[in-house]
Design a protein around this motif. Structure first.
Motif, PDB file in Angstrom:
ATOM      1  N   GLY A 228     -45.562  -2.624  22.473  1.00  0.00           N
ATOM      2  CA  GLY A 228     -45.019  -3.933  22.132  1.00  0.00           C
ATOM      3  C   GLY A 228     -44.706  -4.099  20.651  1.00  0.00           C
ATOM      4  N   LEU A 229     -45.622  -3.681  19.773  1.00  0.00           N
ATOM      5  CA  LEU A 229     -45.378  -3.806  18.331  1.00  0.00           C
ATOM      6  C   LEU A 229     -44.267  -2.862  17.883  1.00  0.00           C
ATOM      7  CD1 LEU A 229     -49.037  -4.126  16.960  1.00  0.00           C
ATOM      8  CD2 LEU A 229     -47.327  -5.940  17.217  1.00  0.00           C
ATOM      9  N   GLY A 230     -44.213  -1.667  18.494  1.00  0.00           N
ATOM     10  CA  GLY A 230     -43.120  -0.762  18.181  1.00  0.00           C
ATOM     11  C   GLY A 230     -41.774  -1.355  18.539  1.00  0.00           C
ATOM     12  N   TRP A 231     -41.735  -2.080  19.668  1.00  0.00           N
ATOM     13  CA  TRP A 231     -40.494  -2.740  20.073  1.00  0.00           C
ATOM     14  C   TRP A 231     -40.187  -3.942  19.172  1.00  0.00           C
ATOM     15  CZ3 TRP A 231     -40.268  -7.852  21.821  1.00  0.00           C
ATOM     16  CH2 TRP A 231     -38.995  -8.279  22.243  1.00  0.00           C
ATOM     17  N   TYR A 232     -41.188  -4.760  18.850  1.00  0.00           N
ATOM     18  CA  TYR A 232     -40.931  -6.004  18.112  1.00  0.00           C
ATOM     19  C   TYR A 232     -40.522  -5.746  16.667  1.00  0.00           C
ATOM     20  CZ  TYR A 232     -41.331 -10.706  16.325  1.00  0.00           C
ATOM     21  OH  TYR A 232     -41.040 -11.913  15.737  1.00  0.00           O
ATOM     22  N   TRP A 233     -41.269  -4.892  15.960  1.00  0.00           N
ATOM     23  CA  TRP A 233     -40.964  -4.644  14.552  1.00  0.00           C
ATOM     24  C   TRP A 233     -39.857  -3.605  14.375  1.00  0.00           C
ATOM     25  CZ3 TRP A 233     -42.334  -8.498  11.887  1.00  0.00           C
ATOM     26  CH2 TRP A 233     -43.550  -9.154  12.091  1.00  0.00           C
ATOM     27  N   HIS A 234     -39.553  -2.885  15.405  1.00  0.00           N
ATOM     28  CA  HIS A 234     -38.397  -1.989  15.485  1.00  0.00           C
ATOM     29  C   HIS A 234     -38.304  -0.987  14.328  1.00  0.00           C
ATOM     30  CE1 HIS A 234     -34.802  -0.959  17.626  1.00  0.00           C
ATOM     31  NE2 HIS A 234     -34.047  -1.038  16.551  1.00  0.00           N
ATOM     32  N   PRO A 235     -39.368  -0.204  14.096  1.00  0.00           N
ATOM     33  CA  PRO A 235     -39.251   0.873  13.106  1.00  0.00           C
ATOM     34  C   PRO A 235     -38.410   2.013  13.674  1.00  0.00           C
ATOM     35  CG  PRO A 235     -41.351   1.033  14.220  1.00  0.00           C
ATOM     36  CD  PRO A 235     -40.692  -0.217  14.740  1.00  0.00           C
ATOM     37  N   GLY A 236     -38.220   3.061  12.884  1.00  0.00           N
ATOM     38  CA  GLY A 236     -37.435   4.199  13.330  1.00  0.00           C
ATOM     39  C   GLY A 236     -38.088   4.924  14.497  1.00  0.00           C
ATOM     40  N   PRO A 237     -37.312   5.771  15.201  1.00  0.00           N
ATOM     41  CA  PRO A 237     -37.830   6.442  16.414  1.00  0.00           C
ATOM     42  C   PRO A 237     -39.035   7.334  16.154  1.00  0.00           C
ATOM     43  CG  PRO A 237     -35.705   7.372  15.732  1.00  0.00           C
ATOM     44  CD  PRO A 237     -35.913   6.128  14.939  1.00  0.00           C
ATOM     45  N   MET A 238     -39.093   8.019  15.023  1.00  0.00           N
ATOM     46  CA  MET A 238     -40.231   8.897  14.745  1.00  0.00           C
ATOM     47  C   MET A 238     -41.498   8.076  14.500  1.00  0.00           C
ATOM     48  SD  MET A 238     -40.693  11.876  11.856  1.00  0.00           S
ATOM     49  CE  MET A 238     -39.280  12.768  12.508  1.00  0.00           C
ATOM     50  N   ILE A 239     -41.393   7.022  13.665  1.00  0.00           N
ATOM     51  CA  ILE A 239     -42.537   6.141  13.387  1.00  0.00           C
ATOM     52  C   ILE A 239     -43.028   5.508  14.685  1.00  0.00           C
ATOM     53  CG2 ILE A 239     -43.281   4.025  12.233  1.00  0.00           C
ATOM     54  CD1 ILE A 239     -42.954   6.259  10.291  1.00  0.00           C
ATOM     55  N   LYS A 240     -42.116   5.009  15.469  1.00  0.00           N
ATOM     56  CA  LYS A 240     -42.480   4.360  16.731  1.00  0.00           C
ATOM     57  C   LYS A 240     -43.192   5.341  17.663  1.00  0.00           C
ATOM     58  CE  LYS A 240     -39.365   1.687  18.463  1.00  0.00           C
ATOM     59  NZ  LYS A 240     -38.143   1.202  19.169  1.00  0.00           N
ATOM     60  N   SER A 241     -42.660   6.542  17.778  1.00  0.00           N
ATOM     61  CA  SER A 241     -43.248   7.537  18.675  1.00  0.00           C
ATOM     62  C   SER A 241     -44.651   7.925  18.243  1.00  0.00           C
ATOM     63  CB  SER A 241     -42.361   8.784  18.735  1.00  0.00           C
ATOM     64  OG  SER A 241     -41.083   8.466  19.252  1.00  0.00           O
ATOM     65  N   VAL A 242     -44.838   8.165  16.944  1.00  0.00           N
ATOM     66  CA  VAL A 242     -46.160   8.540  16.424  1.00  0.00           C
ATOM     67  C   VAL A 242     -47.162   7.412  16.656  1.00  0.00           C
ATOM     68  CG1 VAL A 242     -47.471   9.067  14.336  1.00  0.00           C
ATOM     69  CG2 VAL A 242     -45.272  10.185  14.730  1.00  0.00           C
ATOM     70  N   PHE A 243     -46.722   6.173  16.434  1.00  0.00           N
ATOM     71  CA  PHE A 243     -47.613   5.020  16.622  1.00  0.00           C
ATOM     72  C   PHE A 243     -48.025   4.882  18.084  1.00  0.00           C
ATOM     73  CE2 PHE A 243     -48.099   0.315  17.224  1.00  0.00           C
ATOM     74  CZ  PHE A 243     -49.302   0.206  16.555  1.00  0.00           C
ATOM     75  N   ILE A 244     -47.093   5.057  18.994  1.00  0.00           N
ATOM     76  CA  ILE A 244     -47.409   4.949  20.422  1.00  0.00           C
ATOM     77  C   ILE A 244     -48.326   6.088  20.858  1.00  0.00           C
ATOM     78  CG2 ILE A 244     -46.438   5.076  22.750  1.00  0.00           C
ATOM     79  CD1 ILE A 244     -43.978   3.590  21.671  1.00  0.00           C
TER      80      ILE A 244
END
Length: 291
Positions: A228-244
């Protein structure tokens, strides 16, 4: 034993040591995550703002910890025997006196900034009283509500001091709201390693009340927030993937690996995940988490 009338140099050293021990376990749970959050959402205006914000967090953290530990000697004797009370560095009457002095110090400290910071301090004092003296810490729901109120108070004060202006905009307000909701649904992560001590003090935490459900809920909530936070704050694909991926790892650790020492390590990794979650709002400010 801490004395209130020894050699002045010895007194200062003893007070510093005791204060550090009172706050030691919450550097990773409050000080660093809240300071990181405030830097990202304010955003950070200057080094001076950083220093005064961190100092404000720490002195209020001392207030909360002294209040809590002054009445949880039995729990700490099981979980953290090195703390000032169970280790004999300070007695309970001295801790209670120190607890009320920290209230005065925090109010005076915030008064140097204005009424808005005084209001935040008073809210934190009221939450601390409700948690320790009001009995909210004895139930899982009351404990969660107080933890959220306390965490949001820390974030409000720190964010106001970290930025160029103390007026919060939509990014800061939204980030604090989301952080409060995140803490409410994941704060039980800190209770898994402390089940024995909490039970000894009469607390009924989520892991004590529902051992299996609490682990399944933690697994689902951490993963859901990561997505959800990866979707809402919409960082780049690499940052989002690492966070998830980190969130999935944290959730799976709590559900699959169940021992006190493992839970302690899981909580340490959880706080790394929490810090990462608190960094994401900086993308809404500066847009540099694009990769």
């Amino acid at each position: 034993m801490l004395s209130f009338f020894p050699n002045p140099i010895t007194t200062v050293q003893q007070y510093i040591h005791v204060a550090i021990l009172f706050t030691w376990t919450d550097y990773k749970t409050i000080l660093f995550p809240v300071a990181t959050f405030a830097c990202a959402t304010a955003p950070l205006y200057s080094v001076f703002n950083l220093l005064q914000s961190v100092a404000w967090i720490w002195i209020h953290l001392l207030l909360c910890n002294v209040s809590n530990q002054a009445r949880s000697k039995e729990e700490d004797a099981v979980n953290r025997p090195w703390r000032p009370l169970p280790s004999g560095r300070i007695n309970q009457s001295q801790a209670i006196i120190l607890r009320y002095w920290t209230v005065v110090i925090c109010v005076l400290w915030s008064s140097s900034y204005g009424l808005d910071l005084i209001a935040v301090t008073i809210a934190l004092i009221a939450t601390t009283w409700l948690y320790d003296e009001g009995g909210a810490s004895k139930t899982a729901l009351g404990k969660n509500f107080c933890n959220v109120a306390g965490y949001v108070s820390f974030e409000l004060g720190a964010t106001k001091l970290m930025g160029a202006a103390r007026q919060l905009d939509i990014v800061s307000t939204t980030a604090i709201f989301l952080s409060g909701a995140l803490i409410f649904t994941t704060i039980q992560a800190q209770d898994f390693p402390d089940v024995d001590g909490d039970a000894a003090s009469g607390r009924v935490t989520f892991p004590i009340y529902a051992p299996e459900l609490s682990r399944a809920f933690t697994l689902c909530s951490v993963i859901a927030w990561s997505i959800g936070l990866g979707w809402y704050w919409h960082p780049g694909p690499m940052i989002k993937s690492v966070f998830i991926i980190l969130g999935v790892y944290v959730g799976c650790r709590y559900y699959l690996w169940r021992a006190v020492e493992i839970d302690k390590k899981s909580y340490f990794i959880f706080n790394i995940w929490l810090i990462c979650a608190h960094v994401l709002p900086v993308h809404a400010r500066l847009g540099f988490l694009y990769f």
